[in-house]
Design an enzyme around this catalytic site. Structure first.
Site, PDB file in Angstrom:
ATOM      1  N   ARG A   1       0.822  -1.163  -0.022  1.00  0.00           N
ATOM      2  CA  ARG A   1       0.246   0.090   0.409  1.00  0.00           C
ATOM      3  C   ARG A   1       0.646   1.276  -0.158  1.00  0.00           C
ATOM      4  O   ARG A   1       0.855   2.428  -0.995  1.00  0.00           O
ATOM      5  CB  ARG A   1      -0.769   0.145   1.002  1.00  0.00           C
ATOM      6  CG  ARG A   1      -2.696  -0.760   1.111  1.00  0.00           C
ATOM      7  CD  ARG A   1      -2.227  -1.047   2.895  1.00  0.00           C
ATOM      8  NE  ARG A   1      -1.235  -1.908   3.046  1.00  0.00           N
ATOM      9  CZ  ARG A   1      -2.005  -3.283   2.606  1.00  0.00           C
ATOM     10  NH1 ARG A   1      -2.725  -4.344   1.685  1.00  0.00           N
ATOM     11  NH2 ARG A   1      -1.221  -4.495   2.886  1.00  0.00           N
ATOM     12  N   THR A   2       1.742   1.267   0.770  1.00  0.00           N
ATOM     13  CA  THR A   2       2.685   2.680   0.682  1.00  0.00           C
ATOM     14  C   THR A   2       3.583   2.645  -0.014  1.00  0.00           C
ATOM     15  O   THR A   2       2.990   3.950  -0.695  1.00  0.00           O
ATOM     16  CB  THR A   2       3.210   2.077   2.029  1.00  0.00           C
ATOM     17  OG1 THR A   2       2.616   2.164   2.993  1.00  0.00           O
ATOM     18  CG2 THR A   2       3.880   3.835   2.651  1.00  0.00           C
TER      19      THR A   2
ATOM     20  N   LYS B   1      26.452  -4.004  -2.378  1.00  0.00           N
ATOM     21  CA  LYS B   1      27.911  -4.103  -2.435  1.00  0.00           C
ATOM     22  C   LYS B   1      28.846  -3.716  -1.582  1.00  0.00           C
ATOM     23  O   LYS B   1      30.064  -3.514  -1.346  1.00  0.00           O
ATOM     24  CB  LYS B   1      28.337  -3.474  -2.997  1.00  0.00           C
ATOM     25  CG  LYS B   1      28.000  -3.894  -5.090  1.00  0.00           C
ATOM     26  CD  LYS B   1      27.917  -3.279  -5.425  1.00  0.00           C
ATOM     27  CE  LYS B   1      27.585  -2.680  -6.855  1.00  0.00           C
ATOM     28  NZ  LYS B   1      27.952  -1.745  -8.126  1.00  0.00           N
TER      29      LYS B   1
ATOM     30  N   ARG C   1      10.924   3.618   3.457  1.00  0.00           N
ATOM     31  CA  ARG C   1      10.629   3.060   4.488  1.00  0.00           C
ATOM     32  C   ARG C   1      11.919   1.645   4.449  1.00  0.00           C
ATOM     33  O   ARG C   1      13.183   1.723   3.882  1.00  0.00           O
ATOM     34  CB  ARG C   1       9.548   1.731   4.238  1.00  0.00           C
ATOM     35  CG  ARG C   1       9.313   0.464   4.916  1.00  0.00           C
ATOM     36  CD  ARG C   1       8.113  -0.252   4.242  1.00  0.00           C
ATOM     37  NE  ARG C   1       7.136   0.261   5.128  1.00  0.00           N
ATOM     38  CZ  ARG C   1       6.074   0.105   5.179  1.00  0.00           C
ATOM     39  NH1 ARG C   1       6.098  -0.975   4.678  1.00  0.00           N
ATOM     40  NH2 ARG C   1       4.888   1.011   5.382  1.00  0.00           N
TER      41      ARG C   1
ATOM     42  N   HIS D   1       5.073   5.421  11.291  1.00  0.00           N
ATOM     43  CA  HIS D   1       5.120   5.648  10.123  1.00  0.00           C
ATOM     44  C   HIS D   1       3.647   6.646   9.500  1.00  0.00           C
ATOM     45  O   HIS D   1       2.475   6.991  10.031  1.00  0.00           O
ATOM     46  CB  HIS D   1       3.806   4.020   9.643  1.00  0.00           C
ATOM     47  CG  HIS D   1       3.231   4.155   8.298  1.00  0.00           C
ATOM     48  ND1 HIS D   1       3.549   4.884   7.281  1.00  0.00           N
ATOM     49  CD2 HIS D   1       3.498   2.729   8.082  1.00  0.00           C
ATOM     50  CE1 HIS D   1       3.166   4.455   6.440  1.00  0.00           C
ATOM     51  NE2 HIS D   1       3.271   2.776   6.434  1.00  0.00           N
TER      52      HIS D   1
HETATM   53  N1   CP Z   1      -0.173   0.072   6.108  1.00  0.00           N
HETATM   54  C1   CP Z   1       1.137  -0.141   5.306  1.00  0.00           C
HETATM   55  O1   CP Z   1       2.093   0.489   5.415  1.00  0.00           O
HETATM   56  O2   CP Z   1       0.735  -1.536   4.646  1.00  0.00           O
HETATM   57  P1   CP Z   1       1.699  -1.912   3.561  1.00  0.00           P
HETATM   58  O3   CP Z   1       3.073  -2.721   4.192  1.00  0.00           O
HETATM   59  O4   CP Z   1       1.297  -2.424   2.577  1.00  0.00           O
HETATM   60  O5   CP Z   1       3.058  -0.710   3.098  1.00  0.00           O
END
Ligand code: CP
Length: 302
Positions: free
Chosen positions: A51-52, A80, A101, A129
């Site tokens: 999703r993100t 590397k 991320r 998040h």
């Molecule tokens: N909600 C969320 O962070 O989903 P993903 O891990 O799929 O990005």
């Protein structure tokens, strides 16, 4: 907010957060606008995501931006031995904003200190998040008509769940009453509870989900974060702690809505998906509008 990094939800004031939500409502009405044609958005995902990453890339594409990046760090020079510092400095030269991320807590803050462009934290380990928080706030405001004075239950892995940590912090601005449901070993960390106490708000802790369902406006389910456990036996002991099923919702308030940041494993049975209280797939859709608002604001176009 132009050029401002978003690492912690507290990097944006309450007013700035509301501005993002209001702008997201505009994008919801008109999602395709070619206002970022001159910009390059980099998405660097050192950890899995559906999703993100895809909602950021969808948001950028709908606004006309070019997207570069990776979702498999194993195919990059990280393999590397390249440091995060060097990766970020390099990608800063190729893009106008970086969405990252990473599995390590604090990595997004570090990246923001070495980058020449704004960093958006798309999840750093078990820490925060913040873009999920903004879409959660958008979803709560949309379903309840307000963010103020709500009873919100958080259920599941409150220890490692980064979406929980940043959403609890954000909701302390809205006189929320918190209902925290978790196994004993996965309680909300004291440092996050401190934010609740600082605002003189109330929280209750439970192990039984049935106690909270009739009381709350939002039931925020979460996955037990298997990837954060150092001991697999410990995970096995708690992995099936909560499974929400339709009959459990019989005494819920009519306005109650079920949120989940997703992915789910077994926290919600699929028959609940058809229940009018289930909102988690629309919640994920809302992520596109909120991320459009974030990109347009930080890049200084809105
Ligand atoms: N909600 C969320 O962070 O989903 P993903 O891990 O799929 O990005």
């Amino acid at each position: 907010m132009k050029n401002k990094s978003l690492v912690s939800i507290n990097d944006f004031t309450r007013e700035e957060q509301i501005r993002i939500l209001d702008l997201a409502e505009e994008f919801e009405k008109k999602p395709t606008q070619k206002i970022l044609q001159d910009f390059v958005v980099a998405t660097l995902f050192f950890e899995p995501s559906t999703r993100t990453r895809l909602s950021f890339e969808s948001a950028a594409s709908r606004l006309g931006a070019k997207v570069i990046g990776f979702s498999e760090p194993g195919s990059t020079s990280v393999q590397k031995g390249e440091s995060l510092r060097d990766t970020i400095r390099t990608v800063s030269n190729y893009s106008d904003i970086i969405v990252m991320r990473h599995p390590k807590e604090g990595s997004a803050r570090f990246a923001s200190e070495v980058a020449d462009v704004p960093i958006i934290n798309a999840g750093d380990g078990a820490n925060q998040h913040p873009t999920q928080t903004l879409l959660d706030m958008f979803s709560i405001r949309k379903t309840q008509g307000t963010l103020d004075n709500l009873n919100v239950a958080f259920v599941g892995d409150l220890k490692y769940g980064r979406t929980v940590h940043s959403l609890v912090m954000a909701l302390t601005n809205y006189n929320t009453t918190f209902h925290l449901v978790s196994p004993e070993s996965l309680k909300l960390p004291s440092i996050v509870k401190m934010h609740i106490k600082e605002k003189n708000l109330t929280y209750y802790q439970y192990t039984d989900i049935l106690e909270v369902i009739p009381e709350v406006d939002i039931l925020y389910m979460t996955r037990i974060q298997k990837e954060r456990f150092s001991d697999p036996i410990e995970y096995e002991q708690v992995k099936n702690s909560y499974t929400l099923r339709n009959p459990m919702l019989e005494n819920a308030k009519p306005n109650m809505r079920i949120l989940h940041p997703l992915p789910r494993v077994n926290e919600i049975t699929i028959d609940v998906d058809e229940n009018p209280m289930a909102y988690y797939f629309t919640q994920a859709l809302n992520g596109v509008y909120v991320r459009q608002a974030l990109l347009a604001t930080i890049l200084g176009v809105k």
